[in-house]
Design a protein around this motif. Structure first.
Motif, PDB file in Angstrom:
ATOM      1  N   TYR A 148      -6.264   7.072   6.032  1.00 33.51           N
ATOM      2  CA  TYR A 148      -6.144   6.863   4.588  1.00 33.51           C
ATOM      3  C   TYR A 148      -6.324   8.176   3.844  1.00 33.51           C
ATOM      4  CZ  TYR A 148      -6.685   5.173  -0.139  1.00 33.51           C
ATOM      5  OH  TYR A 148      -6.502   4.987  -1.490  1.00 33.51           O
ATOM      6  N   VAL A 149      -7.351   8.919   4.214  1.00 32.52           N
ATOM      7  CA  VAL A 149      -7.619  10.184   3.524  1.00 32.52           C
ATOM      8  C   VAL A 149      -6.448  11.147   3.702  1.00 32.52           C
ATOM      9  CG1 VAL A 149      -9.093  12.235   3.522  1.00 32.52           C
ATOM     10  CG2 VAL A 149     -10.121   9.949   3.602  1.00 32.52           C
ATOM     11  N   GLU A 150      -5.918  11.238   4.901  1.00 32.49           N
ATOM     12  CA  GLU A 150      -4.786  12.140   5.149  1.00 32.49           C
ATOM     13  C   GLU A 150      -3.570  11.730   4.330  1.00 32.49           C
ATOM     14  OE1 GLU A 150      -4.259  12.007   9.359  1.00 32.49           O
ATOM     15  OE2 GLU A 150      -5.767  13.566   9.754  1.00 32.49           O
ATOM     16  N   ARG A 151      -3.269  10.439   4.299  1.00 32.41           N
ATOM     17  CA  ARG A 151      -2.107   9.968   3.544  1.00 32.41           C
ATOM     18  C   ARG A 151      -2.297  10.172   2.045  1.00 32.41           C
ATOM     19  NH1 ARG A 151      -0.668   4.038   5.695  1.00 32.41           N
ATOM     20  NH2 ARG A 151       1.109   4.290   4.265  1.00 32.41           N
ATOM     21  N   ALA A 152      -3.517   9.923   1.572  1.00 30.92           N
ATOM     22  CA  ALA A 152      -3.790  10.093   0.146  1.00 30.92           C
ATOM     23  C   ALA A 152      -3.678  11.556  -0.269  1.00 30.92           C
ATOM     24  CB  ALA A 152      -5.174   9.543  -0.186  1.00 30.92           C
ATOM     25  N   MET A 153      -4.235  12.441   0.539  1.00 23.59           N
ATOM     26  CA  MET A 153      -4.160  13.868   0.213  1.00 23.59           C
ATOM     27  C   MET A 153      -2.719  14.362   0.250  1.00 23.59           C
ATOM     28  SD  MET A 153      -7.539  15.507   2.020  1.00 23.59           S
ATOM     29  CE  MET A 153      -7.288  17.099   1.184  1.00 23.59           C
ATOM     30  N   LYS A 154      -1.971  13.916   1.234  1.00 28.43           N
ATOM     31  CA  LYS A 154      -0.563  14.319   1.335  1.00 28.43           C
ATOM     32  C   LYS A 154       0.221  13.869   0.110  1.00 28.43           C
ATOM     33  CE  LYS A 154       3.472  14.065   4.385  1.00 28.43           C
ATOM     34  NZ  LYS A 154       4.027  13.492   5.646  1.00 28.43           N
ATOM     35  N   ALA A 208     -18.398  11.581   5.616  1.00 26.42           N
ATOM     36  CA  ALA A 208     -18.179  12.690   6.549  1.00 26.42           C
ATOM     37  C   ALA A 208     -16.699  13.017   6.670  1.00 26.42           C
ATOM     38  CB  ALA A 208     -18.761  12.348   7.916  1.00 26.42           C
ATOM     39  N   VAL A 209     -15.865  11.991   6.775  1.00 34.14           N
ATOM     40  CA  VAL A 209     -14.414  12.196   6.870  1.00 34.14           C
ATOM     41  C   VAL A 209     -13.897  12.882   5.608  1.00 34.14           C
ATOM     42  CG1 VAL A 209     -12.178  11.012   6.927  1.00 34.14           C
ATOM     43  CG2 VAL A 209     -14.004  10.285   8.470  1.00 34.14           C
ATOM     44  N   CYS A 210     -14.361  12.421   4.460  1.00 31.18           N
ATOM     45  CA  CYS A 210     -13.900  12.986   3.187  1.00 31.18           C
ATOM     46  C   CYS A 210     -14.341  14.438   3.028  1.00 31.18           C
ATOM     47  CB  CYS A 210     -14.428  12.147   2.021  1.00 31.18           C
ATOM     48  SG  CYS A 210     -13.681  10.508   1.886  1.00 31.18           S
ATOM     49  N   GLY A 238      -9.182  12.293  -4.593  1.00 27.97           N
ATOM     50  CA  GLY A 238     -10.369  11.572  -4.180  1.00 27.97           C
ATOM     51  C   GLY A 238     -10.166  10.085  -4.292  1.00 27.97           C
ATOM     52  N   ALA A 239     -11.243   9.346  -3.972  1.00 31.44           N
ATOM     53  CA  ALA A 239     -11.186   7.887  -4.040  1.00 31.44           C
ATOM     54  C   ALA A 239     -12.501   7.341  -4.570  1.00 31.44           C
ATOM     55  CB  ALA A 239     -10.898   7.296  -2.659  1.00 31.44           C
ATOM     56  N   LEU A 291       0.813  -1.215   0.000  1.00 31.07           N
ATOM     57  CA  LEU A 291       0.000   0.000   0.000  1.00 31.07           C
ATOM     58  C   LEU A 291       0.846   1.264   0.000  1.00 31.07           C
ATOM     59  CD1 LEU A 291      -2.828   1.219   0.050  1.00 31.07           C
ATOM     60  CD2 LEU A 291      -2.747   1.124   2.554  1.00 31.07           C
ATOM     61  N   GLN A 292       1.970   1.246   0.693  1.00 30.82           N
ATOM     62  CA  GLN A 292       2.828   2.428   0.719  1.00 30.82           C
ATOM     63  C   GLN A 292       3.227   2.865  -0.689  1.00 30.82           C
ATOM     64  OE1 GLN A 292       3.591   4.533   3.197  1.00 30.82           O
ATOM     65  NE2 GLN A 292       4.657   5.764   1.669  1.00 30.82           N
ATOM     66  N   ASN A 293       3.290   1.901  -1.606  1.00 34.87           N
ATOM     67  CA  ASN A 293       3.677   2.232  -2.973  1.00 34.87           C
ATOM     68  C   ASN A 293       2.690   3.182  -3.646  1.00 34.87           C
ATOM     69  OD1 ASN A 293       4.714  -1.169  -3.267  1.00 34.87           O
ATOM     70  ND2 ASN A 293       6.054   0.584  -2.989  1.00 34.87           N
ATOM     71  N   ILE A 294       1.396   3.100  -3.279  1.00 37.61           N
ATOM     72  CA  ILE A 294       0.420   3.995  -3.893  1.00 37.61           C
ATOM     73  C   ILE A 294       0.675   5.428  -3.468  1.00 37.61           C
ATOM     74  CG2 ILE A 294      -1.457   3.943  -2.175  1.00 37.61           C
ATOM     75  CD1 ILE A 294      -2.027   3.600  -5.908  1.00 37.61           C
ATOM     76  N   PHE A 295       1.124   5.607  -2.230  1.00 37.96           N
ATOM     77  CA  PHE A 295       1.420   6.954  -1.753  1.00 37.96           C
ATOM     78  C   PHE A 295       2.754   7.439  -2.330  1.00 37.96           C
ATOM     79  CE2 PHE A 295      -1.052   4.937   1.802  1.00 37.96           C
ATOM     80  CZ  PHE A 295      -2.249   5.530   1.465  1.00 37.96           C
TER      81      PHE A 295
END
Length: 277
Positions: free
Chosen positions: A115-121, A142-144, A126-127, A78-82
């Motif tokens: 997940y949202v924080e890591r993806a945005m960083k 709500a989180v998004c 979006g997802a 998963l880290q590879n996606i970030f």
């Protein structure tokens, strides 16, 4: 306003439709994924959907299933996606919004907020979460929304109209309309009722409606462009990538460059067909 909202506002002002290629992260490696995304952007893609490999396919046909398996066997984590997002946040691909196609089980395991924080960083806007039931979507929605991260949800030909309205309420960015009943894959013909179904949906919401599944050629793209706000092309691109890379490797060439060149040429054809529809 989110990155996706800005993009679709701009496209509307230009009377253009979005071209959204899908690629699998890490197939066959992250270097190839990054090169292909850059090539698609150069060919006129407006945003990119990046699949997070998962061992239990949800709605994926054999081509994308195989790409997920190749990526996992090559050691994708998963880290590879970030890491990929960080890489794509540089250079020409920086301005192109990118969204992940990810199983809710992965988000749940990591934690919704994490997940949202890591993806945005990492630069994702979006997802798309294909296995998230509308009855269970409110917490992630709500989180998004609090983070300004778009949650894109799917509507299929068998989704009732009452249920479609509920999905619209918890979706941001754009709606993903699945053109066929079944799994992803290239098709020579699409259901005739798709025009009426998408037209009805677009009357219910101001959200952009993008169509995916089954779009395999410039001809198919030209048929669907007039009724949609954007088109998502996955299996046809993933197949071309794999074939070009394998052929180049066998001939002693550069698999990365070959895959990128093949996708660029195909996206140019799609772009032309969409713009001239």
């Amino acid at each position: 306003m989110s990155d996706l909202s800005r993009l679709f506002d701009q496209l509307r002002s230009q009377n253009r439709k979005a071209l959204m290629p899908f690629v699998t992260a890490g197939d066959p490696d992250i270097q190839t994924t990054a090169a292909v995304v850059a090539a698609a952007r150069e060919a006129g893609a407006d945003l990119c959907e990046i699949g997070v490999p998962y061992s239990d396919p949800i709605a994926d046909g054999p081509v994308i299933q195989a790409s997920y398996q190749r990526a996992l066997e090559a050691g994708f984590r998963l880290q590879n996606i970030f890491d990929l997002g960080d890489q794509l946040s540089q250079g020409d691909t920086k301005a192109m919004p990118k969204v992940t196609m990810v199983s809710y089980s992965i988000i749940y395991r990591v934690g919704m907020k994490a997940y949202v924080e890591r993806a945005m960083k990492a630069g994702y806007s979006g997802a798309i979460v294909p296995d998230l039931l509308i009855e269970e979507a409110a917490p992630l929605s709500a989180v998004c929304q609090e983070a300004g991260f778009d949650l894109i949800q799917l509507i299929t030909p068998t989704t009732t109209r009452d249920r479609q309205k509920k999905i619209v309420e918890l979706t941001t960015g754009f709606l993903y309309y699945v053109s066929v009943t079944g799994i992803t894959g290239e098709r020579s013909a699409l259901p005739s009722e798709i025009v009426d179904s998408v037209s009805w949906l677009r009357d219910q919401t101001s959200l952009p409606v993008c169509i995916g599944f089954g779009i395999s050629s410039p001809e198919t793209a030209a048929q669907l462009a007039p009724i949609s706000d954007g088109l998502i092309v996955g299996s046809a691109i993933v197949r071309r990538m794999a074939e070009a890379a394998a052929s180049a490797k066998k001939a002693g060439g550069d698999p990365v460059a070959s895959a990128a060149s093949e996708v660029k040429a195909f996206c140019e054809q799609l772009r032309s067909a969409i713009d001239n529809a």
